[in-house]
Scaffold this motif. Structure first.
Motif, PDB file in Angstrom:
ATOM      1  N   LEU A 184       0.842  -1.195   0.000  1.00 51.19           N
ATOM      2  CA  LEU A 184       0.000   0.000   0.000  1.00 51.19           C
ATOM      3  C   LEU A 184       0.878   1.245   0.000  1.00 51.19           C
ATOM      4  O   LEU A 184       2.018   1.215   0.462  1.00 51.19           O
ATOM      5  CB  LEU A 184      -0.894   0.001   1.242  1.00 51.19           C
ATOM      6  N   ASP A 202      -3.948   5.422  -0.742  1.00 45.61           N
ATOM      7  CA  ASP A 202      -4.750   4.226  -1.033  1.00 45.61           C
ATOM      8  C   ASP A 202      -5.865   4.101   0.006  1.00 45.61           C
ATOM      9  O   ASP A 202      -5.713   4.546   1.143  1.00 45.61           O
ATOM     10  CB  ASP A 202      -3.898   2.943  -0.944  1.00 45.61           C
ATOM     11  N   THR A 203      -6.955   3.468  -0.377  1.00 46.62           N
ATOM     12  CA  THR A 203      -7.985   3.122   0.595  1.00 46.62           C
ATOM     13  C   THR A 203      -7.500   1.882   1.336  1.00 46.62           C
ATOM     14  O   THR A 203      -7.107   0.892   0.709  1.00 46.62           O
ATOM     15  CB  THR A 203      -9.326   2.820  -0.106  1.00 46.62           C
ATOM     16  N   ALA A 204      -7.494   1.950   2.658  1.00 47.59           N
ATOM     17  CA  ALA A 204      -7.051   0.798   3.460  1.00 47.59           C
ATOM     18  C   ALA A 204      -8.071  -0.329   3.303  1.00 47.59           C
ATOM     19  O   ALA A 204      -9.270  -0.092   3.448  1.00 47.59           O
ATOM     20  CB  ALA A 204      -6.930   1.197   4.918  1.00 47.59           C
ATOM     21  N   TYR A 212      -2.817  -6.175   2.715  1.00 46.68           N
ATOM     22  CA  TYR A 212      -2.006  -5.034   3.142  1.00 46.68           C
ATOM     23  C   TYR A 212      -0.558  -5.123   2.646  1.00 46.68           C
ATOM     24  O   TYR A 212       0.264  -4.280   2.994  1.00 46.68           O
ATOM     25  CB  TYR A 212      -2.034  -4.909   4.667  1.00 46.68           C
ATOM     26  N   VAL A 261       0.862   0.114   9.053  1.00 50.76           N
ATOM     27  CA  VAL A 261       0.096   0.998   8.181  1.00 50.76           C
ATOM     28  C   VAL A 261      -0.717   1.934   9.069  1.00 50.76           C
ATOM     29  O   VAL A 261      -1.440   1.477   9.961  1.00 50.76           O
ATOM     30  CB  VAL A 261      -0.833   0.186   7.244  1.00 50.76           C
ATOM     31  N   VAL A 310      -3.729   4.451   9.220  1.00 46.70           N
ATOM     32  CA  VAL A 310      -4.957   4.723   8.477  1.00 46.70           C
ATOM     33  C   VAL A 310      -5.600   5.975   9.069  1.00 46.70           C
ATOM     34  O   VAL A 310      -5.746   6.083  10.286  1.00 46.70           O
ATOM     35  CB  VAL A 310      -5.919   3.513   8.578  1.00 46.70           C
ATOM     36  N   LYS A 359      -8.240   6.088   4.718  1.00 44.30           N
ATOM     37  CA  LYS A 359      -7.170   6.154   3.711  1.00 44.30           C
ATOM     38  C   LYS A 359      -5.815   5.894   4.380  1.00 44.30           C
ATOM     39  O   LYS A 359      -5.611   6.244   5.548  1.00 44.30           O
ATOM     40  CB  LYS A 359      -7.117   7.544   3.058  1.00 44.30           C
ATOM     41  N   VAL A 360      -4.897   5.327   3.609  1.00 51.52           N
ATOM     42  CA  VAL A 360      -3.553   5.073   4.117  1.00 51.52           C
ATOM     43  C   VAL A 360      -2.808   6.401   4.231  1.00 51.52           C
ATOM     44  O   VAL A 360      -2.688   7.149   3.266  1.00 51.52           O
ATOM     45  CB  VAL A 360      -2.785   4.106   3.177  1.00 51.52           C
ATOM     46  N   ALA A 407       2.644   3.875   5.104  1.00 51.51           N
ATOM     47  CA  ALA A 407       2.786   2.425   4.984  1.00 51.51           C
ATOM     48  C   ALA A 407       4.275   2.104   5.085  1.00 51.51           C
ATOM     49  O   ALA A 407       5.070   2.537   4.252  1.00 51.51           O
ATOM     50  CB  ALA A 407       2.217   1.939   3.657  1.00 51.51           C
TER      51      ALA A 407
END
Length: 155
Positions: A5, A9-11, A104, A125, A127, A132-133, A136
């Motif tokens: 990720l 990015d969307t977790a 992940y 990670v 969030v 959203k991330v 990471a």
């Protein structure tokens, strides 16, 4: 090898059992920041050090709006032993089929004592409140990692 990720990015959402068998879902944490960390095995020296570091800093992290969830391929019963033996306060969840670890990017090839093996890649990670991330981090060290996160987050 699963995709790693990157910020923005969307977790991937997940619902996994905790040490007591309760279902823990990332979606239930919307509105709070969540530090999701992935570790190879409960009750091992490095993973114990990392979990204890997160527990020792949980008040600081929680005060800054962060929840902490540790994910490993262990079964809930082993997580309960780990939590009780080490007096852990972080939420530990079980991912025995490794679907969340893979989603992940925390499962795949890694170097272990000079050999290439497939396993859990120690990763963290962060969030944000919208899922959203924010950060990471992969192939992190068990020792000193929590202090580095706290510093990077400006806490």
């Amino acid at each position: 090898m699963s995709e790693r990720l990157t910020p923005g990015d969307t977790a991937p959402d997940f619902t996994l059992p905790d040490a007591d068998g309760n279902q823990i879902s990332l979606a239930d944490r919307r509105g709070r920041k969540v530090i999701v960390y992935f570790y190879p095995a409960a009750l091992t020296p490095g993973c114990t050090k990392q979990a204890c570091d997160f527990t020792d800093n949980l008040d600081l992290l929680a005060g800054a709006g962060y929840d902490v969830i540790g994910v490993s391929p262990d079964q809930p019963e082993k997580l309960a032993k780990f939590r009780d033996k080490e007096s852990l306060k972080v939420t530990l969840v079980a991912d025995p089929d490794k679907k969340v670890l893979e989603a992940y990017g925390a499962f795949g090839e890694k170097k272990l004592y000079g050999k290439t093996v497939t396993g859990v890649i120690r990763s963290t990670v962060v969030v944000d409140e919208q899922g959203k991330v924010e950060r990471a981090l992969y192939n992190v060290k068990a020792t000193g990692h929590v202090a580095k996160i706290i510093k990077d987050l400006g806490l």
